[in-house]
Design an enzyme around this catalytic site. Structure first.
Site, PDB file in Angstrom:
ATOM      1  N   ASP A  10      -1.208   6.053  -5.711  1.00 29.48           N
ATOM      2  CA  ASP A  10      -2.243   7.079  -5.929  1.00 29.48           C
ATOM      3  C   ASP A  10      -1.775   8.072  -6.982  1.00 29.48           C
ATOM      4  O   ASP A  10      -0.628   8.524  -6.940  1.00 29.48           O
ATOM      5  CB  ASP A  10      -2.495   7.843  -4.623  1.00 29.48           C
ATOM      6  CG  ASP A  10      -2.785   6.914  -3.461  1.00 29.48           C
ATOM      7  OD1 ASP A  10      -3.927   6.456  -3.364  1.00 29.48           O
ATOM      8  OD2 ASP A  10      -1.865   6.644  -2.660  1.00 29.48           O
TER       9      ASP A  10
ATOM     10  N   GLU B 164       0.228  -0.819  -4.786  1.00 30.21           N
ATOM     11  CA  GLU B 164      -0.883   0.137  -4.866  1.00 30.21           C
ATOM     12  C   GLU B 164      -0.293   1.533  -4.784  1.00 30.21           C
ATOM     13  O   GLU B 164       0.604   1.792  -3.987  1.00 30.21           O
ATOM     14  CB  GLU B 164      -1.851  -0.118  -3.707  1.00 30.21           C
ATOM     15  CG  GLU B 164      -3.113   0.728  -3.724  1.00 30.21           C
ATOM     16  CD  GLU B 164      -3.007   2.063  -2.985  1.00 30.21           C
ATOM     17  OE1 GLU B 164      -3.958   2.856  -3.086  1.00 30.21           O
ATOM     18  OE2 GLU B 164      -1.984   2.322  -2.325  1.00 30.21           O
TER      19      GLU B 164
ATOM     20  N   LYS C  18      -7.102   9.591  -7.845  1.00 27.99           N
ATOM     21  CA  LYS C  18      -7.565  10.479  -6.765  1.00 27.99           C
ATOM     22  C   LYS C  18      -8.373  11.616  -7.389  1.00 27.99           C
ATOM     23  O   LYS C  18      -7.941  12.772  -7.410  1.00 27.99           O
ATOM     24  CB  LYS C  18      -6.358  11.024  -5.995  1.00 27.99           C
ATOM     25  CG  LYS C  18      -5.522   9.958  -5.321  1.00 27.99           C
ATOM     26  CD  LYS C  18      -6.222   9.351  -4.129  1.00 27.99           C
ATOM     27  CE  LYS C  18      -6.346  10.363  -3.007  1.00 27.99           C
ATOM     28  NZ  LYS C  18      -6.953   9.744  -1.804  1.00 27.99           N
TER      29      LYS C  18
ATOM     30  N   GLU D  60      -4.712   3.972  -8.176  1.00 26.49           N
ATOM     31  CA  GLU D  60      -5.905   4.650  -7.651  1.00 26.49           C
ATOM     32  C   GLU D  60      -5.970   6.065  -8.201  1.00 26.49           C
ATOM     33  O   GLU D  60      -5.046   6.855  -8.021  1.00 26.49           O
ATOM     34  CB  GLU D  60      -5.903   4.701  -6.116  1.00 26.49           C
ATOM     35  CG  GLU D  60      -7.141   5.418  -5.596  1.00 26.49           C
ATOM     36  CD  GLU D  60      -7.204   5.581  -4.081  1.00 26.49           C
ATOM     37  OE1 GLU D  60      -7.965   6.470  -3.624  1.00 26.49           O
ATOM     38  OE2 GLU D  60      -6.499   4.851  -3.366  1.00 26.49           O
TER      39      GLU D  60
ATOM     40  N   ASP E  78       0.641  -1.738   4.578  1.00 31.96           N
ATOM     41  CA  ASP E  78       1.819  -0.862   4.683  1.00 31.96           C
ATOM     42  C   ASP E  78       3.060  -1.668   5.060  1.00 31.96           C
ATOM     43  O   ASP E  78       4.170  -1.161   4.984  1.00 31.96           O
ATOM     44  CB  ASP E  78       1.595   0.204   5.768  1.00 31.96           C
ATOM     45  CG  ASP E  78       0.492   1.193   5.408  1.00 31.96           C
ATOM     46  OD1 ASP E  78       0.340   1.484   4.213  1.00 31.96           O
ATOM     47  OD2 ASP E  78      -0.210   1.666   6.328  1.00 31.96           O
TER      48      ASP E  78
ATOM     49  N   HIS F  87      -0.604  10.814  -2.452  1.00 31.32           N
ATOM     50  CA  HIS F  87      -1.923  10.467  -1.905  1.00 31.32           C
ATOM     51  C   HIS F  87      -2.796  11.688  -1.637  1.00 31.32           C
ATOM     52  O   HIS F  87      -3.938  11.761  -2.090  1.00 31.32           O
ATOM     53  CB  HIS F  87      -1.781   9.653  -0.615  1.00 31.32           C
ATOM     54  CG  HIS F  87      -3.105   9.330   0.010  1.00 31.32           C
ATOM     55  ND1 HIS F  87      -3.714  10.159   0.939  1.00 31.32           N
ATOM     56  CD2 HIS F  87      -3.958   8.297  -0.193  1.00 31.32           C
ATOM     57  CE1 HIS F  87      -4.875   9.641   1.283  1.00 31.32           C
ATOM     58  NE2 HIS F  87      -5.051   8.504   0.612  1.00 31.32           N
TER      59      HIS F  87
ATOM     60  N   HIS G 248       0.835  -1.200   0.000  1.00 28.25           N
ATOM     61  CA  HIS G 248       0.000   0.000   0.000  1.00 28.25           C
ATOM     62  C   HIS G 248       0.874   1.257   0.000  1.00 28.25           C
ATOM     63  O   HIS G 248       1.613   1.500   0.949  1.00 28.25           O
ATOM     64  CB  HIS G 248      -0.889  -0.035   1.255  1.00 28.25           C
ATOM     65  CG  HIS G 248      -1.817   1.115   1.390  1.00 28.25           C
ATOM     66  ND1 HIS G 248      -1.638   2.095   2.339  1.00 28.25           N
ATOM     67  CD2 HIS G 248      -2.940   1.441   0.709  1.00 28.25           C
ATOM     68  CE1 HIS G 248      -2.623   2.973   2.246  1.00 28.25           C
ATOM     69  NE2 HIS G 248      -3.429   2.592   1.271  1.00 28.25           N
ATOM     70  N   ARG G 249       0.833   1.996  -1.108  1.00 27.59           N
ATOM     71  CA  ARG G 249       1.710   3.166  -1.311  1.00 27.59           C
ATOM     72  C   ARG G 249       3.183   2.757  -1.237  1.00 27.59           C
ATOM     73  O   ARG G 249       4.035   3.519  -0.787  1.00 27.59           O
ATOM     74  CB  ARG G 249       1.414   4.281  -0.295  1.00 27.59           C
ATOM     75  CG  ARG G 249      -0.042   4.717  -0.259  1.00 27.59           C
ATOM     76  CD  ARG G 249      -0.301   5.824   0.758  1.00 27.59           C
ATOM     77  NE  ARG G 249      -1.706   5.877   1.118  1.00 27.59           N
ATOM     78  CZ  ARG G 249      -2.212   6.576   2.111  1.00 27.59           C
ATOM     79  NH1 ARG G 249      -1.405   7.327   2.864  1.00 27.59           N
ATOM     80  NH2 ARG G 249      -3.503   6.561   2.382  1.00 27.59           N
TER      81      ARG G 249
END
Length: 247
Positions: A39, A37, A114, A112, A232, A52, A10-11
């Protein structure tokens, strides 16, 4: 356990590196994740960048809205020191910089969009063009809380895989997702209840909850045969998965 739960960073490895930086993505790759993943937002000059928050204040030494910076201005910001002084000088990457490296790997990439708070006209087309340029459409999932963005993506390219992001305990969300042409459910961890996991599996729709950081939650979801988790701490999640496979 035949169905292996995929681990998405995640990120990037956001627990141990400054989120959404090349350092975090590189660490995740080296840790052996299945997917990453990230953003995406647009700069003032329509360059897709990986960050993000809609504002740069939390994760850089700058202040203001991403949409108000040109890429050249954004690039000069320090996106690492806020996390730890040892990451001073890390910059906000462009989506192209990321694809440049990750198109050479076999990782699944969750982009993702945003596009909820700031609408970013044209973000879908810009991102899709880059995905096609790097020929990675078969392993990219496009997700968003703005489901109009996902419909727009499908109109541009019916073959692109999309997934709805949601925080609420929706009833049979797979039916809604299918209604907008989406193929995946990216739900907030607390709403990844057994009914959702079982129902989605019956409907043939993958569930990939976020953000799954606690050891017990990671263990429970892997044991439940969840398709994937966003975490994370991917290194920890991979270790837990390995230990469960040995059992």
């Amino acid at each position: 356990m035949s169905n292996k739960t995929l681990i998405f960073a995640h990120r990037g490895s956001a627990g141990t590196y400054p989120e959404n930086t090349m350092a975090a993505f590189s660490a995740a790759f080296n840790e052996g994740v299945d997917g990453i993943e990230l953003d995406v937002q647009l700069t003032k000059d329509d360059i897709p960048v990986i960050i993000h928050d809609e504002m740069v204040d939390r994760t850089t030494n700058g202040s203001g809205w991403v949409k108000d910076f040109t890429y050249q201005e954004l690039e000069s910001l320090d996106a690492g020191s806020w996390f730890d002084p040892s990451f001073e000088g890390a910059s906000i990457p462009t989506l192209e910089q990321f694809f440049d490296f990750y198109s050479q790997t076999s990782l699944v990439i969750n982009v993702e969009l945003k596009s909820g708070v700031v609408r970013y006209p044209g973000i879908e087309k810009i991102v899709l063009e880059l995905i096609n340029k790097y020929k990675i459409r078969d392993r990219v999932i496009v997700s968003s809380f703005n489901h109009y963005s996902l419909v727009e993506m499908k109109q541009l390219d019916p073959e692109i895989e999309t997934a709805i992001l949601f925080m609420e305990g929706l009833y049979e969300p797979w039916n809604y997702a299918k209604g907008i042409g989406a193929e995946g459910l990216h739900c907030y961890l607390p709403v990844a209840v057994p009914e959702l996991l079982v129902g989605a599996a019956k409907a043939g729709m993958p569930v990939r909850p976020f953000v799954v950081n606690e050891e017990q939650h990671i263990t429970n979801l892997i044991k439940a045969g969840c398709d994937a988790i966003m975490t994370d701490w991917p290194e920890r999640a991979i270790q837990i998965r390995e230990s469960l496979l040995i059992e």
